[in-house]
Write an enzyme that holds these catalytic residues in place. Structure first.
Site, PDB file in Angstrom:
ATOM      1  N   VAL A 160      51.108  40.368  45.863  1.00  0.00           N
ATOM      2  CA  VAL A 160      50.377  40.173  44.608  1.00  0.00           C
ATOM      3  C   VAL A 160      51.213  39.379  43.611  1.00  0.00           C
ATOM      4  O   VAL A 160      50.766  38.374  43.053  1.00  0.00           O
ATOM      5  CB  VAL A 160      49.968  41.525  43.988  1.00  0.00           C
ATOM      6  CG1 VAL A 160      49.398  41.319  42.580  1.00  0.00           C
ATOM      7  CG2 VAL A 160      48.936  42.227  44.857  1.00  0.00           C
TER       8      VAL A 160
ATOM      9  N   ASP B 237      62.584  40.452  41.322  1.00  0.00           N
ATOM     10  CA  ASP B 237      62.363  41.468  42.353  1.00  0.00           C
ATOM     11  C   ASP B 237      63.687  42.171  42.601  1.00  0.00           C
ATOM     12  O   ASP B 237      64.756  41.541  42.549  1.00  0.00           O
ATOM     13  CB  ASP B 237      61.849  40.829  43.643  1.00  0.00           C
ATOM     14  CG  ASP B 237      61.204  41.844  44.578  1.00  0.00           C
ATOM     15  OD1 ASP B 237      59.958  41.870  44.657  1.00  0.00           O
ATOM     16  OD2 ASP B 237      61.941  42.616  45.232  1.00  0.00           O
TER      17      ASP B 237
ATOM     18  N   ARG C 266      64.914  39.255  49.548  1.00  0.00           N
ATOM     19  CA  ARG C 266      63.627  38.596  49.352  1.00  0.00           C
ATOM     20  C   ARG C 266      63.755  37.475  48.321  1.00  0.00           C
ATOM     21  O   ARG C 266      63.186  36.390  48.492  1.00  0.00           O
ATOM     22  CB  ARG C 266      62.566  39.606  48.895  1.00  0.00           C
ATOM     23  CG  ARG C 266      62.129  40.588  49.963  1.00  0.00           C
ATOM     24  CD  ARG C 266      61.165  41.618  49.390  1.00  0.00           C
ATOM     25  NE  ARG C 266      59.971  40.998  48.869  1.00  0.00           N
ATOM     26  CZ  ARG C 266      58.881  40.717  49.588  1.00  0.00           C
ATOM     27  NH1 ARG C 266      58.846  41.004  50.874  1.00  0.00           N
ATOM     28  NH2 ARG C 266      57.829  40.161  49.026  1.00  0.00           N
TER      29      ARG C 266
ATOM     30  N   THR D  49      51.900  50.593  44.184  1.00  0.00           N
ATOM     31  CA  THR D  49      51.573  51.955  43.757  1.00  0.00           C
ATOM     32  C   THR D  49      51.032  52.714  44.969  1.00  0.00           C
ATOM     33  O   THR D  49      49.819  52.872  45.139  1.00  0.00           O
ATOM     34  CB  THR D  49      50.534  51.953  42.612  1.00  0.00           C
ATOM     35  OG1 THR D  49      49.486  51.020  42.917  1.00  0.00           O
ATOM     36  CG2 THR D  49      51.170  51.570  41.300  1.00  0.00           C
TER      37      THR D  49
ATOM     38  N   THR E  58      47.495  48.774  40.729  1.00  0.00           N
ATOM     39  CA  THR E  58      46.331  49.653  40.751  1.00  0.00           C
ATOM     40  C   THR E  58      46.750  51.089  40.440  1.00  0.00           C
ATOM     41  O   THR E  58      47.653  51.637  41.085  1.00  0.00           O
ATOM     42  CB  THR E  58      45.651  49.600  42.122  1.00  0.00           C
ATOM     43  OG1 THR E  58      45.280  48.249  42.401  1.00  0.00           O
ATOM     44  CG2 THR E  58      44.406  50.475  42.135  1.00  0.00           C
TER      45      THR E  58
ATOM     46  N   CYS F  93      45.037  49.127  49.521  1.00  0.00           N
ATOM     47  CA  CYS F  93      43.921  49.220  48.569  1.00  0.00           C
ATOM     48  C   CYS F  93      42.924  50.290  48.986  1.00  0.00           C
ATOM     49  O   CYS F  93      42.900  51.377  48.429  1.00  0.00           O
ATOM     50  CB  CYS F  93      43.223  47.859  48.448  1.00  0.00           C
ATOM     51  SG  CYS F  93      44.287  46.577  47.749  1.00  0.00           S
TER      52      CYS F  93
ATOM     53  N   ARG G 235      52.514  47.671  56.356  1.00  0.00           N
ATOM     54  CA  ARG G 235      52.548  48.923  55.591  1.00  0.00           C
ATOM     55  C   ARG G 235      51.183  49.603  55.574  1.00  0.00           C
ATOM     56  O   ARG G 235      50.158  48.964  55.434  1.00  0.00           O
ATOM     57  CB  ARG G 235      53.020  48.649  54.166  1.00  0.00           C
ATOM     58  CG  ARG G 235      54.496  48.261  54.060  1.00  0.00           C
ATOM     59  CD  ARG G 235      54.852  47.867  52.653  1.00  0.00           C
ATOM     60  NE  ARG G 235      54.109  46.692  52.209  1.00  0.00           N
ATOM     61  CZ  ARG G 235      54.111  46.239  50.961  1.00  0.00           C
ATOM     62  NH1 ARG G 235      54.786  46.869  50.028  1.00  0.00           N
ATOM     63  NH2 ARG G 235      53.428  45.157  50.641  1.00  0.00           N
TER      64      ARG G 235
END
Length: 430
Positions: free
Chosen positions: A20, A38, A43, A88, A123, A263, A334
């Site tokens: 995202v 980050d 990364r 989250t 979220t 999600c 994940r």
């Protein structure tokens, strides 16, 4: 604030550069000076070389951007507009895990100055921004929310793997702590989102709208999964039933499947958590979650039945599972329900091989302790096509027969292939 960002007198920062955060940071960096932060230095090093660790973006996506990637939180002190896009997840007990959000709030709080803006994209449940994040910002910074700095919520709507609907092509919801803040946030996002901006009446409305987007999808898929279980007992092909029902104009095109990812398989638990705080037990949402969480066990049980029907003892069988990522054409493993399916098969002592053209063997080993093979072997007793990768759609039934033994069993969980006209193999789909 907006004009200062446009003229690059002030900088914008994005905290969290996953699937995202990175696209958002790069989109902003085509208009503003951006700091991409980050906590994972490895990364960050890849992004400094114009490489997306999530393997969703290519080098050209980094071109013509004014962005500095960093893992040093001190660099955030140069920014005045902060966008938080951290994960989250839920914990092992399906309770919201806010540790990344809390850590990000502390990081931003240490860099926060009077006049700054903080916008959350992660979220959450309604009220989380104001009840959980703001106190951390205030305590860490020593500033008063709404007086010394403004804040807002703009839920992410990125669809990983979707080449048709990119970030800028999706209508963006924004909200702020007051009308002026909401307008500024709308202006900032509106400068890069071509699809338009919708300003929600409040932050809590925006939070609630985001979480129910995925609750709705979860419930619709759970209905299809329950129908698939029922129709299997009736010896009916669910796909044939759905195709027939879809001839009516208002029949919704949902299909059964494994519901994983960050999600659909997670967001309902955030709303459930808030409901339980209010002493309310949502019957429908809970029911949908139970059905979808139970699908790996149902599919494993179905394969066991088919193996036994063919005289194959589980301990002496070898099964290939094709696809482990949480959805097609992405690298992210994940919260993959396919991993749960593999574990369910292993409970029956079945020897399971796993392949996936997108997943990283290191990620699979780290996340699940499972081994990802470079390529399939042969003489499988059954093959489970679990993810609809484009690479799998070009295969035919002859290919599957070539890697299986004399009594082949194919489980086509995504319905990618036509049912065989002749019974050359045992074919089953959700």
């Amino acid at each position: 604030m907006y004009n200062d960002l446009l003229t690059k007198q002030k900088q914008l920062a994005v905290i969290g550069l996953g699937y995202v955060g990175l696209p958002i940071a790069l989109a902003f960096a085509r208009r503003f000076r951006v700091i991409g932060f980050d906590v994972n230095a490895e990364r960050v090093s890849l992004m400094q070389q114009c490489e997306d660790p999530s393997r969703q973006l290519v080098a050209d996506d980094f071109a013509d951007t004014d962005i500095m990637f960093t893992a040093n939180s001190d660099d955030l002190r140069q920014a005045h507009f902060f966008v938080v896009a951290v994960p989250t997840p839920v914990d092992d007990y399906k309770v919201p895990d806010l540790q990344f959000l809390e850590q990000a709030s502390q990081t931003v709080g240490r860099a926060l100055k009077p006049g700054d803006y903080v916008v959350y994209e992660s979220t959450v449940y309604p009220g989380c921004t104001e009840d959980d994040c703001l106190p951390i910002l205030a305590q860490t910074s020593g500033l008063t929310p709404g007086r010394d700095f403004n804040f807002g919520y703009s839920p992410e709507r990125i669809n990983p793997g979707d080449k048709d609907r990119k970030l800028t092509d999706i209508l963006k919801v924004v909200s702020g702590n007051n009308p002026e803040a909401a307008q500024t946030i709308a202006d900032v996002y509106g400068s890069v989102i071509t699809a338009g901006i919708y300003t929600a009446p409040s932050i809590r409305v925006a939070e609630a709208a985001k979480v129910i987007e995925n609750v709705q999808r979860d419930l619709n898929i759970s209905l299809m999964n329950e129908l698939a279980i029922l129709f299997d007992r009736m010896d009916l092909d669910t796909q044939e039933v759905l195709q027939t029902a879809s001839t009516k104009w208002n029949f919704l095109p949902f299909t059964p499947g494994l519901v994983g990812g960050h999600c659909i398989g997670v967001d309902p638990y955030y709303l459930l958590h808030k409901a339980h705080q209010l002493d309310y037990d949502p019957q429908v949402i809970n029911s949908g979650r139970r059905v979808n969480d139970g699908m790996p066990a149902f599919i494993a049980s179905k394969l066991l039945q088919l193996l036994l029907r063919h005289g194959k003892h589980p301990r002496h069988t070898k099964v290939l599972v094709m696809g482990l990522t949480f959805k097609e054409n992405v690298a992210d493993v994940r919260n993959s329900k396919v991993a749960e399916l593999v574990r369910e098969l292993m409970k029956y002592a079945i020897n399971v091989h796993i392949v996936d053209p997108y997943a990283s063997a290191n990620d699979v080993a780290h996340e699940y302790g499972l081994t990802l093979l470079d390529a399939p072997s042969i003489q499988y007793d059954a093959v489970v096509v679990a993810v609809g990768h484009d690479a799998y759609r070009t295969l035919d039934l002859a290919y599957f027969q070539s890697i299986m033994n004399g009594t082949p069993i194919l489980l086509d969980l995504k319905g990618l292939y036509p049912k065989p006209v002749e019974e050359t193999l045992t074919y089953w789909r959700l």
